[in-house]
Design an enzyme around this catalytic site. Sequence first.
Site, PDB file in Angstrom:
ATOM      1  N   ARG A 175      75.715  67.359 -37.107  1.00 14.31           N
ATOM      2  CA  ARG A 175      76.585  67.894 -36.112  1.00 14.31           C
ATOM      3  C   ARG A 175      76.033  67.159 -34.729  1.00 14.31           C
ATOM      4  O   ARG A 175      74.726  67.576 -34.718  1.00 14.31           O
ATOM      5  CB  ARG A 175      76.434  69.523 -36.167  1.00 14.31           C
ATOM      6  N   ASN A 182      72.301  70.101 -38.982  1.00 14.92           N
ATOM      7  CA  ASN A 182      72.449  70.459 -37.637  1.00 14.92           C
ATOM      8  C   ASN A 182      71.035  70.511 -36.866  1.00 14.92           C
ATOM      9  O   ASN A 182      70.369  71.730 -37.313  1.00 14.92           O
ATOM     10  CB  ASN A 182      73.213  71.782 -37.714  1.00 14.92           C
ATOM     11  N   HIS A 206      82.227  73.753 -29.478  1.00 11.59           N
ATOM     12  CA  HIS A 206      82.609  74.485 -30.692  1.00 11.59           C
ATOM     13  C   HIS A 206      84.174  73.599 -31.159  1.00 11.59           C
ATOM     14  O   HIS A 206      84.871  74.416 -31.837  1.00 11.59           O
ATOM     15  CB  HIS A 206      83.133  75.682 -30.156  1.00 11.59           C
ATOM     16  N   GLU A 230      82.152  75.603 -39.871  1.00 15.49           N
ATOM     17  CA  GLU A 230      82.095  74.237 -39.201  1.00 15.49           C
ATOM     18  C   GLU A 230      81.373  73.202 -40.103  1.00 15.49           C
ATOM     19  O   GLU A 230      81.689  72.210 -40.179  1.00 15.49           O
ATOM     20  CB  GLU A 230      81.105  74.569 -38.134  1.00 15.49           C
ATOM     21  N   ARG A 245      74.090  84.102 -22.224  1.00 21.28           N
ATOM     22  CA  ARG A 245      74.679  83.142 -21.466  1.00 21.28           C
ATOM     23  C   ARG A 245      75.717  83.966 -20.541  1.00 21.28           C
ATOM     24  O   ARG A 245      76.583  84.823 -20.914  1.00 21.28           O
ATOM     25  CB  ARG A 245      75.318  81.989 -21.954  1.00 21.28           C
TER      26      ARG A 245
END
Length: 404
Positions: free
Chosen positions: A91, A7, A180, A385, A241
Amino acid sequence: MKILVLNCGSSSIKYQLFDIASGGVLAKGIVEKIGLKGSFLKNERFDGDKVKLEGEILDHQSGIEYLLGLLISEKRGVIKSLTEIGAVGHRLVHGGETFQGSCYLDEVTIKGVEDCSDLAPLHNPANLKGIYAMKNLLPEVPQVGVFDTSFHQTMPDYSFMYALPYSLYKKYGIRRYGFHGTSHSYVSKRACEILNVPYDKMRIITCHLGNGASITAIKNGKSVDTSMGLTPVEGLIMGTRSGDVDAGALTLIMEKEEIDYSSLNTLLNKHSGMLGISGISSDMREVETAAAEGDERAILSLKMYQYRVKKYIGSYAAAMGGVDIIVFTGGIGENSPDDREKICENLEFMGIAFDKKANEGIRGKETVISTGDSKVKVMIVPTNEEWVIASETRDIVEQMNKKQ
Ligand code: AMP
């Protein structure tokens, strides 16, 4: 087969090496501060052995070389030779409308990922650096891309379009994509496995509540709506965020504060959310501690956070004509009993009978937290994940091998 999952971010590389046969993680870690002062590699081996190695890591390729060296090192390694690595799974953040699923990375698909860079200028170029580096370092090893966006490619147009001039969609692909995806896909399927119900007949709402957060409506096994949009800023309130904000407020802020595109981007991505409201931290634990001590802005930020998730749950139940299962995952979803309880408060009208006792004290464990007779099942399913990326990579490599 051993599969390396990467990732790659702009200055970091997270990695895990899986032994696919056993499903175990042989080693995992992170290379940080690539190209910056004080770069280092932190590795944890399956037996708990931990090491932090400092060194000058100028770019992604040298970072990956460093970690490959560690994986085969005599003292701290987990494999004898790099030939044991059967495949690499990446990813990848944005697959635009091109990628409906994971794919084998060859020249054509790598070009496809490059073409999506305009949609994720901070993420895709960094992801690509990992792909180029692996191509140089282990050219014989197949690489697979697993996209954050592809699970949401089943959203209908009336859910993914913005009510902006249609020409902007045609010219630049301005629409909602969602992120996601690997997490929402994994936890929804896993929830059905645990409950022993058919995935393709359920209406599921998955709440991925981590530092980044999104919520997805999954009907009959397909994502039909999700809270993140063109970028991961839309939707729920996150660590730093903002989530949903009136676009009119943003144009006004730009004018009043005399800021440009890039400052506004920083404001929305780095200085908003829980940090922006509480003024304390983006970390939920710190905000919860401050709220428990009576800090008013921390209390306000928590109320806003929980209310936003509740509002989305209501709207997604409406979008699907009801809901059968609600799943909590991500650092907050898995570990914060209080947030789960507050989010589910007063939702009895929807058929949710929340089991406070079952919820109490549960952290990071697959658990049903609704009562036995609750019409809607509420669950905690820890996300994984990296494992999804590893198993998708295995599947695609096996398909390729069969074809040859
Ligand atoms: P993630 O991005 O999925 O790793 O989630 C990170 C978030 O989970 C941070 O805001 C953490 O504060 C939060 N988190 C982790 N453990 C807990 C906990 N025990 N209670 C509340 N929040 C937690």
